[in-house]
Enzyme design. Structure first.
Site, short mmCIF file in Angstrom:
data_model
loop_
_atom_site.label_atom_id
_atom_site.label_comp_id
_atom_site.label_asym_id
_atom_site.label_seq_id
_atom_site.Cartn_x
_atom_site.Cartn_y
_atom_site.Cartn_z
N ASN A 1 -8.02 7.21 5.72
CA ASN A 1 -8.06 7.52 7.71
C ASN A 1 -8.68 8.52 8.13
OD1 ASN A 1 -6.04 7.04 7.71
ND2 ASN A 1 -6.35 5.22 9.03
N THR B 1 -6.85 1.77 13.15
CA THR B 1 -6.71 1.89 11.46
C THR B 1 -7.70 1.53 10.84
OG1 THR B 1 -3.95 1.04 12.39
CG2 THR B 1 -3.85 2.01 9.54
N GLU C 1 9.21 12.93 13.98
CA GLU C 1 8.07 13.22 13.07
C GLU C 1 7.08 15.05 13.28
OE1 GLU C 1 4.27 10.96 13.19
OE2 GLU C 1 5.06 9.24 12.76
N ARG D 1 -12.02 8.35 13.27
CA ARG D 1 -11.54 6.94 12.64
C ARG D 1 -13.45 6.16 12.48
NH1 ARG D 1 -5.63 4.86 12.58
NH2 ARG D 1 -5.06 6.94 11.46
N PHE E 1 0.49 -1.11 0.32
CA PHE E 1 -0.30 -0.08 0.13
C PHE E 1 0.96 1.41 0.24
CE2 PHE E 1 0.61 -1.07 4.35
CZ PHE E 1 1.07 0.31 5.05
N ARG F 1 -4.50 7.99 20.46
CA ARG F 1 -4.38 7.15 19.32
C ARG F 1 -5.27 6.29 20.12
NH1 ARG F 1 -0.49 5.41 15.04
NH2 ARG F 1 -1.01 2.90 16.00
N HIS G 1 -3.74 10.94 11.35
CA HIS G 1 -2.46 10.33 11.45
C HIS G 1 -2.21 10.91 13.32
CE1 HIS G 1 1.87 8.76 12.21
NE2 HIS G 1 1.92 10.24 12.56
P1 IDP Z 1 -1.71 3.83 11.90
O1 IDP Z 1 -1.84 5.14 11.03
O2 IDP Z 1 -3.30 3.53 13.06
O3 IDP Z 1 -0.42 3.88 12.70
P2 IDP Z 1 0.14 2.31 10.56
O4 IDP Z 1 0.59 0.57 10.48
O5 IDP Z 1 1.38 3.41 10.63
O6 IDP Z 1 -1.42 2.90 10.81
O7 IDP Z 1 -0.34 2.95 8.69
C1 IDP Z 1 -0.46 4.36 8.35
C2 IDP Z 1 -1.25 4.35 7.05
O8 IDP Z 1 -1.08 3.44 6.15
C3 IDP Z 1 -2.87 4.51 7.41
O9 IDP Z 1 -3.29 5.07 8.77
C4 IDP Z 1 -3.36 4.04 6.17
O10 IDP Z 1 -3.89 5.15 5.90
C5 IDP Z 1 -2.13 3.29 5.73
N1 IDP Z 1 -2.84 1.96 5.96
C6 IDP Z 1 -1.77 1.09 6.54
N2 IDP Z 1 -1.84 -0.09 6.22
C7 IDP Z 1 -3.15 -0.13 4.92
C8 IDP Z 1 -3.29 -1.34 4.77
O11 IDP Z 1 -3.60 -2.57 4.72
N3 IDP Z 1 -3.94 -0.51 3.48
C9 IDP Z 1 -4.30 0.11 2.06
N4 IDP Z 1 -3.57 0.75 3.44
C10 IDP Z 1 -2.95 1.09 4.43
MG MG Z 2 1.05 4.07 12.58
#
Ligand code: IDP
Ligand code: MG
Length: 157
Positions: free
Chosen positions: A115, A94, A129, A105, A60, A88, A118
C-alpha cells in the site's frame, strides 16, 4: 486549537521501486506540510521489528517484515497543524480498495499488502517511529523561509 505536530512517513519499497517518490512527497508538500527530514535507507531487521512491534503474531506479520525490507524506503518527518491525522487522511484507508479516490493509497496502490506508504497513527507513535529512523540532528525544522532570505538579501545592499 489544533497543534503543530510532526509525524513519521515512509514511502515503502513498492513506492520507491515504482518511481512514485516525487508524486508522494508532492502530496504532503502541496497540502502545506513541511518535510523536515528525508532519507533513503534499507530497513534493518532491528528497525523492522521495532517499527511493527504492535503487529507481531498477526498472520500478515512475516510478510509485512519481508515487504518493508524488500528494497529501500524513503523515510520522512512531516510537520504541520494536525499532521498526524492529516497525513493519514491524505494516505487513505489501509486497504487501497477501500480508500477514497484522491488519497495516495487509492490512487497509487491496489492491495493492502503493498500500500505504498506508512504514516504514524498517533503523536506518541510518531515520536517512537521517528526515533527508530532519525536522530534529532537529521531533522531540520528551523529552516528560514524564502521571504526572510529575500529580505536579508535586499537589506544587505
Ligand atoms: P496502517 O499502515 O494503515 O497504519 P496497520 O494496521 O498499522 O495499517 O498495518 C500496518 C501495515 O501492515 C499496513 O500498512 C499493511 O501494509 C499491512 N497490513 C495490515 N493489515 C493487513 C492485512 O490484513 N493483510 C495484509 N497486510 C496487512
Ligand atoms: Mg499503523
Amino acid at each position: 486549537m489544533r497543534a503543530e505536530e510532526r509525524t513519521f512517513v515512509a514511502i515503502k519499497p513498492d513506492g520507491v521501486q515504482r518511481g512514485l517518490i516525487g508524486d508522494i512527497v508532492k502530496r504532503f508538500e502541496t497540502k502545506g506540510y513541511k518535510v523536515t527530514a528525508l532519507k533513503m535507507l534499507q530497513v534493518t531487521d532491528a528497525q523492522a521489528k521495532a517499527h511493527y512491534a504492535e503487529h507481531e503474531g498477526k498472520p500478515f506479520y512475516p510478510r509485512l517484515i519481508r515487504y518493508i525490507q524488500s528494497g529501500p524506503i524513503v523515510a520522512m518527518v512531516v510537520e504541520g497543524y494536525n499532521a498526524v491525522a492529516g497525513v493519514r487522511h491524505l494516505m487513505g484507508s489501509t486497504d487501497p480498495d477501500k480508500a477514497e479516490v484522491g488519497t495516495i493509497r487509492a490512487d497509487f496502490a491496489q492491495v493492502m499488502e503493498y500500500n505504498v506508504v506508512h504514516g504514524s497513527d498517533s503523536v506518541e507513535s510518531a515520536e517512537r517511529e521517528i526515533a527508530i529512523y532519525f536522530n534529532e540532528k537529521e531533522i531540520f525544522d528551523d529552516r528560514k523561509c524564502m521571504s526572510e532570505l529575500v529580505t536579508e538579501y535586499l537589506d544587505a545592499d
